[in-house]
Design a protein around this motif. Structure first.
Motif, PDB file in Angstrom:
ATOM      1  N   PHE A 149       4.434  -1.974  55.068  1.00 45.80           N
ATOM      2  CA  PHE A 149       2.953  -2.690  55.031  1.00 45.80           C
ATOM      3  C   PHE A 149       2.701  -2.270  53.557  1.00 45.80           C
ATOM      4  CE2 PHE A 149       3.772  -3.054  59.066  1.00 45.80           C
ATOM      5  CZ  PHE A 149       3.432  -4.716  58.974  1.00 45.80           C
ATOM      6  N   ASP A 150       3.021  -0.794  52.634  1.00 44.93           N
ATOM      7  CA  ASP A 150       1.940  -0.581  51.845  1.00 44.93           C
ATOM      8  C   ASP A 150       3.472  -1.215  50.767  1.00 44.93           C
ATOM      9  OD1 ASP A 150       0.131   1.054  49.703  1.00 44.93           O
ATOM     10  OD2 ASP A 150       2.359   2.463  49.441  1.00 44.93           O
ATOM     11  N   GLY A 151       3.870  -1.649  51.158  1.00 47.17           N
ATOM     12  CA  GLY A 151       5.217  -2.027  49.857  1.00 47.17           C
ATOM     13  C   GLY A 151       4.323  -3.838  50.024  1.00 47.17           C
ATOM     14  N   ILE A 152       3.899  -4.378  50.772  1.00 52.11           N
ATOM     15  CA  ILE A 152       3.423  -5.699  51.056  1.00 52.11           C
ATOM     16  C   ILE A 152       2.067  -5.512  50.148  1.00 52.11           C
ATOM     17  CG2 ILE A 152       2.726  -7.201  52.517  1.00 52.11           C
ATOM     18  CD1 ILE A 152       5.216  -6.779  54.378  1.00 52.11           C
ATOM     19  N   PHE A 153       1.642  -4.379  50.332  1.00 49.85           N
ATOM     20  CA  PHE A 153       0.867  -4.640  49.736  1.00 49.85           C
ATOM     21  C   PHE A 153       0.081  -4.478  48.640  1.00 49.85           C
ATOM     22  CE2 PHE A 153      -3.060  -1.727  47.814  1.00 49.85           C
ATOM     23  CZ  PHE A 153      -4.363  -2.301  48.771  1.00 49.85           C
ATOM     24  N   LEU A 154       0.882  -2.894  47.864  1.00 49.76           N
ATOM     25  CA  LEU A 154       1.360  -3.506  46.790  1.00 49.76           C
ATOM     26  C   LEU A 154       1.853  -4.302  45.778  1.00 49.76           C
ATOM     27  CD1 LEU A 154       2.391   0.232  46.242  1.00 49.76           C
ATOM     28  CD2 LEU A 154       0.139  -0.695  45.694  1.00 49.76           C
ATOM     29  N   PHE A 155       3.027  -4.917  46.057  1.00 50.98           N
ATOM     30  CA  PHE A 155       3.309  -6.506  45.776  1.00 50.98           C
ATOM     31  C   PHE A 155       2.451  -7.686  45.846  1.00 50.98           C
ATOM     32  CE2 PHE A 155       5.478 -10.518  46.277  1.00 50.98           C
ATOM     33  CZ  PHE A 155       6.060 -10.645  45.475  1.00 50.98           C
ATOM     34  N   SER A 156       1.520  -7.528  46.465  1.00 49.09           N
ATOM     35  CA  SER A 156       0.159  -8.501  46.921  1.00 49.09           C
ATOM     36  C   SER A 156      -0.275  -8.297  46.196  1.00 49.09           C
ATOM     37  CB  SER A 156      -0.294  -9.129  48.408  1.00 49.09           C
ATOM     38  OG  SER A 156       1.168  -9.154  48.825  1.00 49.09           O
ATOM     39  N   PHE A 157      -0.641  -7.356  45.776  1.00 51.96           N
ATOM     40  CA  PHE A 157      -1.995  -6.801  45.244  1.00 51.96           C
ATOM     41  C   PHE A 157      -1.495  -6.836  43.906  1.00 51.96           C
ATOM     42  CE2 PHE A 157      -5.561  -3.920  44.426  1.00 51.96           C
ATOM     43  CZ  PHE A 157      -6.410  -4.252  45.105  1.00 51.96           C
ATOM     44  N   ALA A 158      -0.430  -6.477  42.847  1.00 52.03           N
ATOM     45  CA  ALA A 158      -0.012  -6.818  41.666  1.00 52.03           C
ATOM     46  C   ALA A 158       0.117  -8.129  41.501  1.00 52.03           C
ATOM     47  CB  ALA A 158       1.647  -6.193  41.724  1.00 52.03           C
ATOM     48  N   ARG A 159       0.512  -8.552  42.206  1.00 52.34           N
ATOM     49  CA  ARG A 159       0.415 -11.147  42.215  1.00 52.34           C
ATOM     50  C   ARG A 159      -0.891 -10.676  41.411  1.00 52.34           C
ATOM     51  NH1 ARG A 159       3.605 -14.320  39.969  1.00 52.34           N
ATOM     52  NH2 ARG A 159       3.249 -16.562  40.957  1.00 52.34           N
ATOM     53  N   ALA A 160      -1.700 -10.870  42.723  1.00 48.80           N
ATOM     54  CA  ALA A 160      -2.871 -11.393  43.020  1.00 48.80           C
ATOM     55  C   ALA A 160      -3.609 -10.497  41.093  1.00 48.80           C
ATOM     56  CB  ALA A 160      -3.626 -10.222  43.456  1.00 48.80           C
ATOM     57  N   PHE A 161      -3.304  -9.652  40.671  1.00 48.20           N
ATOM     58  CA  PHE A 161      -4.078  -9.046  39.039  1.00 48.20           C
ATOM     59  C   PHE A 161      -3.359  -9.633  38.336  1.00 48.20           C
ATOM     60  CE2 PHE A 161      -3.281  -5.741  35.839  1.00 48.20           C
ATOM     61  CZ  PHE A 161      -4.592  -5.434  35.490  1.00 48.20           C
ATOM     62  N   MET A 162      -1.799 -10.445  37.984  1.00 45.88           N
ATOM     63  CA  MET A 162      -1.926 -10.694  37.415  1.00 45.88           C
ATOM     64  C   MET A 162      -2.242 -11.920  37.036  1.00 45.88           C
ATOM     65  SD  MET A 162       2.744  -9.686  37.604  1.00 45.88           S
ATOM     66  CE  MET A 162       3.301 -10.235  38.403  1.00 45.88           C
ATOM     67  N   LEU A 163      -2.268 -12.959  38.151  1.00 44.98           N
ATOM     68  CA  LEU A 163      -2.609 -14.413  38.446  1.00 44.98           C
ATOM     69  C   LEU A 163      -4.392 -13.871  37.562  1.00 44.98           C
ATOM     70  CD1 LEU A 163      -1.541 -15.928  41.549  1.00 44.98           C
ATOM     71  CD2 LEU A 163      -0.851 -16.332  39.536  1.00 44.98           C
ATOM     72  N   PHE A 164      -5.197 -12.884  38.372  1.00 43.39           N
ATOM     73  CA  PHE A 164      -6.343 -12.516  37.819  1.00 43.39           C
ATOM     74  C   PHE A 164      -6.686 -12.654  36.273  1.00 43.39           C
ATOM     75  CE2 PHE A 164     -10.027  -9.903  36.673  1.00 43.39           C
ATOM     76  CZ  PHE A 164     -10.584 -11.123  37.478  1.00 43.39           C
ATOM     77  N   VAL A 165      -5.199 -11.438  35.862  1.00 43.51           N
ATOM     78  CA  VAL A 165      -5.764 -11.915  34.482  1.00 43.51           C
ATOM     79  C   VAL A 165      -5.643 -13.144  33.852  1.00 43.51           C
ATOM     80  CG1 VAL A 165      -4.460 -10.339  32.411  1.00 43.51           C
ATOM     81  CG2 VAL A 165      -5.018  -8.957  34.766  1.00 43.51           C
ATOM     82  N   ARG A 166      -4.269 -13.938  34.691  1.00 49.57           N
ATOM     83  CA  ARG A 166      -4.503 -15.454  33.220  1.00 49.57           C
ATOM     84  C   ARG A 166      -5.132 -15.895  33.932  1.00 49.57           C
ATOM     85  NH1 ARG A 166       1.912 -15.712  35.472  1.00 49.57           N
ATOM     86  NH2 ARG A 166       2.660 -13.707  34.256  1.00 49.57           N
ATOM     87  N   ARG A 167      -6.646 -15.902  34.991  1.00 46.69           N
ATOM     88  CA  ARG A 167      -7.332 -16.651  35.049  1.00 46.69           C
ATOM     89  C   ARG A 167      -7.197 -17.260  36.461  1.00 46.69           C
ATOM     90  NH1 ARG A 167     -12.545 -15.475  32.930  1.00 46.69           N
ATOM     91  NH2 ARG A 167     -13.122 -14.090  31.148  1.00 46.69           N
ATOM     92  N   GLN A 168      -6.039 -17.823  36.729  1.00 43.17           N
ATOM     93  CA  GLN A 168      -5.396 -18.574  37.840  1.00 43.17           C
ATOM     94  C   GLN A 168      -6.611 -17.956  39.483  1.00 43.17           C
ATOM     95  OE1 GLN A 168      -1.182 -18.993  38.014  1.00 43.17           O
ATOM     96  NE2 GLN A 168      -1.981 -18.254  35.528  1.00 43.17           N
ATOM     97  N   PRO A 169      -7.233 -19.166  39.850  1.00 42.92           N
ATOM     98  CA  PRO A 169      -7.692 -19.005  40.815  1.00 42.92           C
ATOM     99  C   PRO A 169      -6.814 -18.805  42.297  1.00 42.92           C
ATOM    100  CG  PRO A 169      -8.183 -21.858  40.128  1.00 42.92           C
ATOM    101  CD  PRO A 169      -7.442 -20.803  38.916  1.00 42.92           C
ATOM    102  N   ARG A 170      -5.467 -18.908  42.294  1.00 44.59           N
ATOM    103  CA  ARG A 170      -4.859 -19.011  43.376  1.00 44.59           C
ATOM    104  C   ARG A 170      -4.172 -16.764  43.336  1.00 44.59           C
ATOM    105  NH1 ARG A 170       1.682 -18.623  43.753  1.00 44.59           N
ATOM    106  NH2 ARG A 170       1.780 -19.307  46.443  1.00 44.59           N
ATOM    107  N   TYR A 171      -5.015 -16.555  42.557  1.00 48.46           N
ATOM    108  CA  TYR A 171      -4.609 -15.492  42.863  1.00 48.46           C
ATOM    109  C   TYR A 171      -5.803 -14.546  44.012  1.00 48.46           C
ATOM    110  CZ  TYR A 171     -10.227 -13.346  41.972  1.00 48.46           C
ATOM    111  OH  TYR A 171     -11.557 -13.847  42.396  1.00 48.46           O
ATOM    112  N   ARG A 172      -6.902 -15.423  44.417  1.00 45.67           N
ATOM    113  CA  ARG A 172      -7.083 -15.281  46.044  1.00 45.67           C
ATOM    114  C   ARG A 172      -6.664 -15.476  47.034  1.00 45.67           C
ATOM    115  NH1 ARG A 172     -12.943 -15.015  45.786  1.00 45.67           N
ATOM    116  NH2 ARG A 172     -12.515 -15.868  47.676  1.00 45.67           N
ATOM    117  N   GLU A 173      -5.393 -16.008  46.651  1.00 44.93           N
ATOM    118  CA  GLU A 173      -4.388 -16.093  47.930  1.00 44.93           C
ATOM    119  C   GLU A 173      -3.808 -14.905  48.250  1.00 44.93           C
ATOM    120  OE1 GLU A 173       0.166 -17.787  49.358  1.00 44.93           O
ATOM    121  OE2 GLU A 173      -1.655 -18.871  47.896  1.00 44.93           O
ATOM    122  N   TRP A 174      -3.396 -14.378  47.151  1.00 43.38           N
ATOM    123  CA  TRP A 174      -2.708 -12.467  47.047  1.00 43.38           C
ATOM    124  C   TRP A 174      -3.154 -11.413  47.301  1.00 43.38           C
ATOM    125  CZ3 TRP A 174       2.557 -12.444  47.460  1.00 43.38           C
ATOM    126  CH2 TRP A 174       3.183 -14.522  47.520  1.00 43.38           C
TER     127      TRP A 174
END
Length: 218
Positions: free
Chosen positions: A128-153
């Motif tokens: 679960f920490d692996g899932i957390f870090l992967f999801s968080f990293a994915r959300a961060f990359m989308l957030f930096v690109r200003r893509q709304p889908r970051y909220r899902e991750w």
């Protein structure tokens, strides 16, 4: 039929979310108090054994739970419609959550070297920490690109993090029935972790599938 009504989160969803935040915050505060104010050697019983285990790694434990406490306190504001309406404020809170979340996820790795529940707990932490870090990293990359889908991750990672709150009532059942089952924390901690994190993670996935275009709680 109104599509917006179909996708609007129900009241009980918000209630469960806030309840999990309160449980997580209370658990973190209890652990902080135990580490800083309570002499574990003066206590007796299973709770004393747990306090001593965490006290042996006080600095690491505090580095993990203090950011987690701040994280869950900020979560209701991140979901708040009023805060989201103030774009700059919401973005600042999101940035703080990212910083705190990465600290929580990364400090969980060395903490797993001393699992109370042995291999069973260790396996739950790794998964679960692996899932957390992967999801968080994915959300961060989308957030930096200003893509709304970051909220899902972001919400997927949040569901994993709140799993620690779900484990508390599960552990409470084990502690309450210990006189009958004769189980010790080292025997049921891992099982409680698997149950708590799995239930919350699956609930998060259910929510995201049910509200694919409305990933907000209020």
């Amino acid at each position: 039929m109104n599509t917006a009504d179909e996708t609007r989160p129900s009241g009980w969803t918000r209630t469960v979310f806030y309840l999990l935040c309160v449980i997580a915050a209370a658990a973190a505060l209890r652990r902080i108090v135990a580490l800083l104010l309570i002499n574990a050697s003066s206590r007796a019983g299973q709770y004393a054994d747990l306090d001593r285990t965490f006290a042996d790694h006080r600095a690491l434990t505090l580095a993990h739970i203090v950011p987690a406490l701040i994280f869950v306190i900020l979560l209701p504001f991140w979901f708040s419609a009023r805060v989201r309406a103030k774009e700059e404020m919401h973005r600042r809170i999101t940035q703080v959550l990212f910083a705190l979340g990465f600290i929580v996820g990364l400090t969980a790795i060395p903490m797993s070297a001393h699992p109370v529940g042995g291999v069973t707990e260790l396996s739950a932490i790794i998964v679960f920490d692996g899932i957390f870090l992967f999801s968080f990293a994915r959300a961060f990359m989308l957030f930096v690109r200003r893509q709304p889908r970051y909220r899902e991750w972001m919400m997927r990672a949040i569901a994993v993090l709140l799993g620690i709150a779900t484990t508390r009532p599960v552990m409470g059942v084990f502690f309450a029935t210990a006189r009958l089952t004769h189980l010790e924390p080292r025997q049921f901690f891992g099982v409680a972790f698997w149950i708590g994190f799995t239930v919350t993670y699956l609930a998060g996935e259910w929510y995201l599938r049910r509200h694919p275009t409305n990933t907000v709680l209020q």
